[in-house]
Design a protein around this motif. Structure first.
Motif, PDB file in Angstrom:
ATOM      1  N   ALA A 204      95.878  48.361  12.371  1.00  0.00           N
ATOM      2  CA  ALA A 204      93.978  49.085  11.291  1.00  0.00           C
ATOM      3  C   ALA A 204      94.674  47.799   9.791  1.00  0.00           C
ATOM      4  O   ALA A 204      93.949  48.368   8.741  1.00  0.00           O
ATOM      5  CB  ALA A 204      94.559  50.586  11.110  1.00  0.00           C
ATOM      6  N   THR A 205      95.034  46.851  10.061  1.00  0.00           N
ATOM      7  CA  THR A 205      95.093  45.740   8.973  1.00  0.00           C
ATOM      8  C   THR A 205      95.089  44.622   9.510  1.00  0.00           C
ATOM      9  O   THR A 205      95.493  43.994  10.330  1.00  0.00           O
ATOM     10  CB  THR A 205      96.768  45.950   7.930  1.00  0.00           C
ATOM     11  N   THR A 206      93.702  43.719   8.702  1.00  0.00           N
ATOM     12  CA  THR A 206      93.427  42.832   9.698  1.00  0.00           C
ATOM     13  C   THR A 206      94.006  41.462   7.836  1.00  0.00           C
ATOM     14  O   THR A 206      93.552  41.875   7.270  1.00  0.00           O
ATOM     15  CB  THR A 206      92.101  42.809   9.143  1.00  0.00           C
ATOM     16  N   VAL A 207      94.643  40.650   8.175  1.00  0.00           N
ATOM     17  CA  VAL A 207      94.831  39.382   7.544  1.00  0.00           C
ATOM     18  C   VAL A 207      94.027  38.248   8.019  1.00  0.00           C
ATOM     19  O   VAL A 207      94.592  37.719   9.069  1.00  0.00           O
ATOM     20  CB  VAL A 207      96.390  39.527   6.830  1.00  0.00           C
ATOM     21  N   LYS A 208      93.670  37.781   6.671  1.00  0.00           N
ATOM     22  CA  LYS A 208      92.884  36.084   7.435  1.00  0.00           C
ATOM     23  C   LYS A 208      92.953  34.955   6.056  1.00  0.00           C
ATOM     24  O   LYS A 208      93.407  35.573   5.269  1.00  0.00           O
ATOM     25  CB  LYS A 208      91.397  36.730   7.655  1.00  0.00           C
ATOM     26  N   ILE A 209      93.226  33.541   6.734  1.00  0.00           N
ATOM     27  CA  ILE A 209      93.923  33.164   5.690  1.00  0.00           C
ATOM     28  C   ILE A 209      92.347  32.105   5.776  1.00  0.00           C
ATOM     29  O   ILE A 209      91.438  31.288   6.958  1.00  0.00           O
ATOM     30  CB  ILE A 209      94.384  31.848   6.521  1.00  0.00           C
TER      31      ILE A 209
ATOM     32  N   TYR B 255     105.648  42.673   3.245  1.00  0.00           N
ATOM     33  CA  TYR B 255     104.285  41.608   1.872  1.00  0.00           C
ATOM     34  C   TYR B 255     103.044  42.785   2.031  1.00  0.00           C
ATOM     35  O   TYR B 255     102.195  43.721   2.285  1.00  0.00           O
ATOM     36  CB  TYR B 255     104.619  40.403   2.457  1.00  0.00           C
ATOM     37  N   GLY B 256     102.857  42.471   0.495  1.00  0.00           N
ATOM     38  CA  GLY B 256     101.449  43.413   0.246  1.00  0.00           C
ATOM     39  C   GLY B 256     100.842  43.109  -2.228  1.00  0.00           C
ATOM     40  O   GLY B 256     101.732  42.109  -2.067  1.00  0.00           O
ATOM     41  N   SER B 257     100.047  43.747  -2.431  1.00  0.00           N
ATOM     42  CA  SER B 257     100.211  43.811  -3.453  1.00  0.00           C
ATOM     43  C   SER B 257     100.008  45.467  -4.118  1.00  0.00           C
ATOM     44  O   SER B 257      99.159  46.211  -2.802  1.00  0.00           O
ATOM     45  CB  SER B 257      98.923  42.951  -3.784  1.00  0.00           C
ATOM     46  N   THR B 258      99.734  45.522  -5.157  1.00  0.00           N
ATOM     47  CA  THR B 258      98.887  46.553  -5.628  1.00  0.00           C
ATOM     48  C   THR B 258      97.920  46.817  -5.187  1.00  0.00           C
ATOM     49  O   THR B 258      96.923  48.001  -4.845  1.00  0.00           O
ATOM     50  CB  THR B 258      99.082  46.821  -7.324  1.00  0.00           C
ATOM     51  N   GLU B 259      96.318  45.570  -5.267  1.00  0.00           N
ATOM     52  CA  GLU B 259      95.505  45.783  -5.131  1.00  0.00           C
ATOM     53  C   GLU B 259      95.163  46.410  -3.439  1.00  0.00           C
ATOM     54  O   GLU B 259      93.778  47.071  -3.222  1.00  0.00           O
ATOM     55  CB  GLU B 259      94.757  44.720  -5.531  1.00  0.00           C
ATOM     56  N   VAL B 260      95.551  45.796  -2.515  1.00  0.00           N
ATOM     57  CA  VAL B 260      95.485  45.883  -1.170  1.00  0.00           C
ATOM     58  C   VAL B 260      96.328  46.391  -0.002  1.00  0.00           C
ATOM     59  O   VAL B 260      96.620  46.444   0.697  1.00  0.00           O
ATOM     60  CB  VAL B 260      95.357  43.863  -0.634  1.00  0.00           C
ATOM     61  N   ALA B 261      97.546  46.953  -0.951  1.00  0.00           N
ATOM     62  CA  ALA B 261      98.345  48.066  -0.686  1.00  0.00           C
ATOM     63  C   ALA B 261      99.335  46.989   0.745  1.00  0.00           C
ATOM     64  O   ALA B 261      99.465  45.718   0.371  1.00  0.00           O
ATOM     65  CB  ALA B 261      97.973  49.135   0.566  1.00  0.00           C
ATOM     66  N   TYR B 262      99.688  47.386   1.591  1.00  0.00           N
ATOM     67  CA  TYR B 262     100.107  46.251   2.197  1.00  0.00           C
ATOM     68  C   TYR B 262      99.268  45.709   3.227  1.00  0.00           C
ATOM     69  O   TYR B 262      98.383  45.555   3.728  1.00  0.00           O
ATOM     70  CB  TYR B 262     100.578  47.416   2.765  1.00  0.00           C
ATOM     71  N   ALA B 263      99.828  44.366   3.678  1.00  0.00           N
ATOM     72  CA  ALA B 263      99.690  43.523   4.671  1.00  0.00           C
ATOM     73  C   ALA B 263     100.039  42.979   5.684  1.00  0.00           C
ATOM     74  O   ALA B 263      99.694  42.666   6.694  1.00  0.00           O
ATOM     75  CB  ALA B 263      98.662  41.833   3.860  1.00  0.00           C
ATOM     76  N   SER B 264     101.514  42.967   5.657  1.00  0.00           N
ATOM     77  CA  SER B 264     101.988  41.979   6.448  1.00  0.00           C
ATOM     78  C   SER B 264     103.613  43.010   6.625  1.00  0.00           C
ATOM     79  O   SER B 264     104.208  43.503   5.064  1.00  0.00           O
ATOM     80  CB  SER B 264     101.746  41.018   7.257  1.00  0.00           C
ATOM     81  N   ILE B 265     104.558  43.078   7.575  1.00  0.00           N
ATOM     82  CA  ILE B 265     105.326  43.659   7.425  1.00  0.00           C
ATOM     83  C   ILE B 265     106.599  42.733   8.822  1.00  0.00           C
ATOM     84  O   ILE B 265     105.960  42.493   9.849  1.00  0.00           O
ATOM     85  CB  ILE B 265     105.867  45.235   8.410  1.00  0.00           C
TER      86      ILE B 265
END
Length: 280
Positions: free
Chosen positions: A115-120, A86-96
Protein backbone atom coordinates in the motif's frame (compact mmCIF):
# COMPACT_ATOMS: atom_id res chain seq x y z
CA UNK A 1 4.00 -0.98 20.91
CA UNK A 2 0.79 -1.74 19.00
CA UNK A 3 1.19 -5.43 19.83
CA UNK A 4 1.85 -4.79 23.51
CA UNK A 5 5.43 -6.01 23.23
CA UNK A 6 7.84 -5.63 26.12
CA UNK A 7 10.12 -2.66 25.46
CA UNK A 8 13.67 -2.50 26.80
CA UNK A 9 14.69 1.17 26.91
CA UNK A 10 17.97 2.83 27.85
CA UNK A 11 18.68 6.50 28.43
CA UNK A 12 22.05 6.30 26.66
CA UNK A 13 23.74 3.95 24.22
CA UNK A 14 26.77 1.84 25.10
CA UNK A 15 27.70 -0.79 22.49
CA UNK A 16 28.59 -3.61 24.88
CA UNK A 17 25.66 -2.88 27.19
CA UNK A 18 23.39 -3.10 24.14
CA UNK A 19 24.70 -6.57 23.37
CA UNK A 20 24.26 -7.58 27.00
CA UNK A 21 20.63 -6.39 26.99
CA UNK A 22 19.88 -8.16 23.74
CA UNK A 23 21.20 -11.40 25.22
CA UNK A 24 20.01 -11.21 28.83
CA UNK A 25 16.54 -9.81 28.06
CA UNK A 26 16.11 -12.18 25.10
CA UNK A 27 15.14 -9.34 22.76
CA UNK A 28 14.00 -10.53 19.35
CA UNK A 29 13.99 -7.04 17.80
CA UNK A 30 16.64 -4.32 17.92
CA UNK A 31 15.72 -0.80 16.73
CA UNK A 32 18.81 1.22 15.78
CA UNK A 33 20.32 4.07 13.88
CA UNK A 34 23.32 3.04 11.73
CA UNK A 35 25.98 4.61 13.97
CA UNK A 36 24.91 2.20 16.73
CA UNK A 37 25.73 -0.73 14.44
CA UNK A 38 29.08 0.83 13.61
CA UNK A 39 29.99 1.21 17.27
CA UNK A 40 29.05 -2.38 18.06
CA UNK A 41 31.12 -3.64 15.13
CA UNK A 42 34.06 -1.52 16.35
CA UNK A 43 34.15 -3.55 19.58
CA UNK A 44 36.99 -6.10 19.74
CA UNK A 45 35.92 -9.41 18.23
CA UNK A 46 36.49 -11.28 21.50
CA UNK A 47 34.06 -8.88 23.26
CA UNK A 48 31.36 -9.40 20.63
CA UNK A 49 31.86 -13.16 20.78
CA UNK A 50 30.83 -13.21 24.46
CA UNK A 51 27.19 -12.52 23.59
CA UNK A 52 24.69 -14.90 22.02
CA UNK A 53 22.30 -13.11 19.67
CA UNK A 54 21.07 -16.20 17.85
CA UNK A 55 17.49 -15.41 18.99
CA UNK A 56 17.57 -11.93 17.36
CA UNK A 57 15.05 -11.88 14.49
CA UNK A 58 15.00 -8.25 13.36
CA UNK A 59 17.54 -5.43 13.48
CA UNK A 60 15.56 -2.47 12.16
CA UNK A 61 17.80 0.40 11.00
CA UNK A 62 16.54 3.84 10.05
CA UNK A 63 17.26 7.52 10.58
CA UNK A 64 20.18 7.76 8.14
CA UNK A 65 21.76 5.83 5.30
CA UNK A 66 23.72 2.62 5.90
CA UNK A 67 27.24 3.68 4.89
CA UNK A 68 29.62 1.60 2.79
CA UNK A 69 29.36 -2.13 3.42
CA UNK A 70 27.98 -1.77 6.96
CA UNK A 71 24.99 -4.00 6.12
CA UNK A 72 27.23 -6.87 5.04
CA UNK A 73 29.54 -6.43 8.01
CA UNK A 74 26.61 -6.61 10.43
CA UNK A 75 25.00 -9.64 8.80
CA UNK A 76 28.32 -11.47 8.53
CA UNK A 77 28.81 -10.92 12.25
CA UNK A 78 25.27 -11.40 13.59
CA UNK A 79 23.24 -13.16 10.91
CA UNK A 80 20.79 -12.06 8.23
CA UNK A 81 18.45 -10.10 10.49
CA UNK A 82 19.04 -6.56 9.20
CA UNK A 83 16.18 -4.50 7.70
CA UNK A 84 16.92 -1.03 6.34
CA UNK A 85 13.87 1.24 6.56
CA UNK A 86 13.79 4.38 4.42
CA UNK A 87 11.28 7.15 5.01
CA UNK A 88 10.80 10.48 6.74
CA UNK A 89 8.70 12.14 9.41
CA UNK A 90 6.47 13.58 6.66
CA UNK A 91 5.86 10.42 4.58
CA UNK A 92 6.40 7.72 7.25
CA UNK A 93 7.91 4.68 5.54
CA UNK A 94 8.74 4.61 1.83
CA UNK A 95 10.74 1.41 1.32
CA UNK A 96 12.27 -1.49 3.23
CA UNK A 97 15.42 -3.39 2.29
CA UNK A 98 15.13 -7.00 3.44
CA UNK A 99 18.25 -9.05 4.27
CA UNK A 100 18.32 -10.56 0.77
CA UNK A 101 18.10 -7.05 -0.73
CA UNK A 102 21.06 -5.95 1.37
CA UNK A 103 23.07 -9.04 0.43
CA UNK A 104 22.53 -8.23 -3.25
CA UNK A 105 22.90 -4.45 -2.92
CA UNK A 106 24.17 -3.29 0.52
CA UNK A 107 23.55 0.40 -0.17
CA UNK A 108 19.97 0.03 -1.42
CA UNK A 109 16.83 1.16 0.42
CA UNK A 110 14.90 -1.86 -0.84
CA UNK A 111 11.36 -1.86 -2.23
CA UNK A 112 8.10 -0.10 -1.31
CA UNK A 113 5.99 -2.13 1.17
CA UNK A 114 2.29 -2.94 0.84
CA UNK A 115 0.00 0.00 0.00
CA UNK A 116 2.92 2.36 -0.60
CA UNK A 117 3.77 3.93 -3.96
CA UNK A 118 7.17 5.43 -4.70
CA UNK A 119 7.94 7.29 -7.94
CA UNK A 120 11.01 9.10 -9.24
CA UNK A 121 10.04 12.40 -10.84
CA UNK A 122 11.99 14.97 -12.82
CA UNK A 123 12.00 18.74 -12.26
CA UNK A 124 8.78 19.03 -14.28
CA UNK A 125 6.98 16.42 -12.16
CA UNK A 126 7.14 13.69 -14.82
CA UNK A 127 8.18 10.13 -13.96
CA UNK A 128 11.67 9.28 -15.20
CA UNK A 129 12.69 5.98 -16.86
CA UNK A 130 13.98 3.18 -14.64
CA UNK A 131 17.62 3.69 -13.79
CA UNK A 132 17.55 7.47 -14.11
CA UNK A 133 17.91 9.76 -11.12
CA UNK A 134 15.26 12.17 -9.96
CA UNK A 135 13.26 13.36 -6.97
CA UNK A 136 11.69 10.74 -4.70
CA UNK A 137 7.92 11.05 -4.13
CA UNK A 138 5.80 8.78 -1.92
CA UNK A 139 2.10 8.01 -1.48
CA UNK A 140 0.57 6.01 1.39
CA UNK A 141 -2.06 6.41 4.12
CA UNK A 142 0.39 8.01 6.57
CA UNK A 143 1.41 11.24 4.83
CA UNK A 144 1.42 14.17 7.25
CA UNK A 145 -1.04 17.06 6.91
CA UNK A 146 1.51 19.89 7.13
CA UNK A 147 3.82 21.71 9.50
CA UNK A 148 2.44 23.34 12.65
CA UNK A 149 4.03 26.62 11.58
CA UNK A 150 2.39 26.46 8.17
CA UNK A 151 3.53 25.08 4.83
CA UNK A 152 3.83 21.57 3.49
CA UNK A 153 6.01 19.33 1.36
CA UNK A 154 5.55 19.46 -2.41
CA UNK A 155 2.73 17.18 -3.56
CA UNK A 156 2.24 15.96 -7.14
CA UNK A 157 -0.74 13.72 -8.02
CA UNK A 158 -1.11 12.62 -4.41
CA UNK A 159 2.57 11.82 -3.98
CA UNK A 160 4.64 13.78 -1.46
CA UNK A 161 8.28 14.75 -1.85
CA UNK A 162 10.80 13.27 0.60
CA UNK A 163 13.37 15.94 -0.29
CA UNK A 164 15.75 13.23 -1.51
CA UNK A 165 17.10 12.23 -4.90
CA UNK A 166 17.28 8.61 -6.01
CA UNK A 167 16.68 5.99 -8.65
CA UNK A 168 15.28 2.48 -9.11
CA UNK A 169 17.66 -0.24 -10.30
CA UNK A 170 16.81 -3.05 -12.71
CA UNK A 171 15.58 -5.23 -9.83
CA UNK A 172 13.18 -2.57 -8.56
CA UNK A 173 15.25 -1.59 -5.55
CA UNK A 174 15.34 2.06 -4.55
CA UNK A 175 18.72 3.77 -4.23
CA UNK A 176 18.75 7.04 -2.29
CA UNK A 177 21.54 9.22 -3.64
CA UNK A 178 21.25 12.07 -1.16
CA UNK A 179 19.32 15.20 -0.25
CA UNK A 180 18.33 17.30 -3.23
CA UNK A 181 19.87 20.35 -1.55
CA UNK A 182 23.21 18.58 -0.93
CA UNK A 183 24.07 17.72 -4.54
CA UNK A 184 26.83 19.90 -6.01
CA UNK A 185 27.95 20.49 -9.58
CA UNK A 186 31.70 19.95 -9.83
CA UNK A 187 33.45 20.38 -13.15
CA UNK A 188 30.06 20.27 -14.90
CA UNK A 189 29.17 16.93 -13.28
CA UNK A 190 26.67 16.14 -10.52
CA UNK A 191 28.32 14.91 -7.33
CA UNK A 192 26.44 13.42 -4.39
CA UNK A 193 28.17 13.51 -1.00
CA UNK A 194 26.91 10.05 -0.12
CA UNK A 195 28.88 8.41 -2.94
CA UNK A 196 32.11 9.92 -1.64
CA UNK A 197 31.20 9.15 1.97
CA UNK A 198 30.56 5.49 1.11
CA UNK A 199 33.90 5.31 -0.70
CA UNK A 200 35.76 6.73 2.29
CA UNK A 201 34.20 4.41 4.87
CA UNK A 202 35.19 1.42 2.76
CA UNK A 203 38.80 2.26 3.59
CA UNK A 204 39.95 0.04 6.46
CA UNK A 205 41.13 3.00 8.57
CA UNK A 206 37.91 5.07 8.31
CA UNK A 207 35.17 4.59 10.88
CA UNK A 208 32.86 7.42 9.82
CA UNK A 209 32.75 10.04 7.07
CA UNK A 210 30.67 13.03 6.04
CA UNK A 211 31.05 15.48 3.16
CA UNK A 212 29.73 18.96 2.35
CA UNK A 213 30.05 21.23 -0.69
CA UNK A 214 32.57 24.10 -0.70
CA UNK A 215 33.72 26.58 -3.33
CA UNK A 216 36.65 25.52 -5.51
CA UNK A 217 38.55 27.72 -8.02
CA UNK A 218 39.18 24.87 -10.48
CA UNK A 219 35.91 22.87 -10.41
CA UNK A 220 33.47 25.55 -9.21
CA UNK A 221 32.52 23.37 -6.26
CA UNK A 222 34.03 20.35 -4.59
CA UNK A 223 33.45 18.40 -1.44
CA UNK A 224 35.17 18.88 1.88
CA UNK A 225 35.22 15.56 3.71
CA UNK A 226 35.32 14.96 7.44
CA UNK A 227 36.48 11.58 8.72
CA UNK A 228 36.95 9.68 11.94
CA UNK A 229 39.74 7.09 11.74
CA UNK A 230 40.53 4.11 13.92
CA UNK A 231 44.20 5.06 14.16
CA UNK A 232 45.71 8.41 13.11
CA UNK A 233 48.78 6.58 11.87
CA UNK A 234 46.72 4.36 9.56
CA UNK A 235 45.79 7.01 7.00
CA UNK A 236 46.56 10.65 6.24
CA UNK A 237 44.91 13.08 3.83
CA UNK A 238 46.99 11.97 0.84
CA UNK A 239 46.24 8.29 1.46
CA UNK A 240 42.50 8.91 1.60
CA UNK A 241 42.47 11.21 -1.43
CA UNK A 242 44.37 8.56 -3.39
CA UNK A 243 41.81 6.01 -2.21
CA UNK A 244 38.91 8.09 -3.56
CA UNK A 245 40.83 8.82 -6.79
CA UNK A 246 41.38 5.10 -7.33
CA UNK A 247 37.69 4.29 -6.90
CA UNK A 248 35.82 7.34 -8.24
CA UNK A 249 36.22 9.99 -10.93
CA UNK A 250 38.83 12.72 -10.37
CA UNK A 251 36.25 15.47 -9.88
CA UNK A 252 34.79 13.52 -6.93
CA UNK A 253 38.03 13.65 -4.93
CA UNK A 254 37.45 15.96 -1.92
CA UNK A 255 39.25 19.28 -2.02
CA UNK A 256 40.39 18.58 1.51
CA UNK A 257 39.89 15.98 4.21
CA UNK A 258 39.52 17.04 7.83
CA UNK A 259 40.20 14.57 10.63
CA UNK A 260 37.89 14.70 13.68
CA UNK A 261 37.62 12.68 16.87
CA UNK A 262 33.87 12.37 16.27
CA UNK A 263 31.24 13.73 13.90
CA UNK A 264 28.66 16.16 15.33
CA UNK A 265 25.23 14.53 15.66
CA UNK A 266 21.80 15.49 16.92
CA UNK A 267 19.76 13.55 19.47
CA UNK A 268 18.52 11.10 16.82
CA UNK A 269 22.03 10.34 15.59
CA UNK A 270 21.91 12.30 12.35
CA UNK A 271 25.13 14.02 11.35
CA UNK A 272 24.88 17.79 11.64
CA UNK A 273 26.17 18.77 8.22
CA UNK A 274 25.27 22.41 8.75
CA UNK A 275 27.69 22.45 11.68
CA UNK A 276 30.39 20.91 9.48
CA UNK A 277 29.72 23.39 6.67
CA UNK A 278 30.21 26.30 9.07
CA UNK A 279 33.71 25.19 9.97
CA UNK A 280 36.37 27.56 8.51
Amino acid sequence: MLLGSTMVLRRGFDPEEALRSLQDDRCDSFVVIPVMLQRILNLPEDVRAKYDLSHLKVTAASGSALPGDLALEWMNAFGDNLYNIYGSTEVAYASIAMPDDLRASPESAGKPPYATTVKILDAAGKEVPQGESGRIFVANKMLFDGYTGGGNKEIIDGLMSTGDLGRFDADGRLHVEGRDDEMIVSGGENVFPREVEDCLVRHDAVLEAAAVGVEDPEFGKRLRAFVVVSDPAAADEKVLKDWVRANLARYKVPREIVFLEELPRNATGKILKRTLAEQP
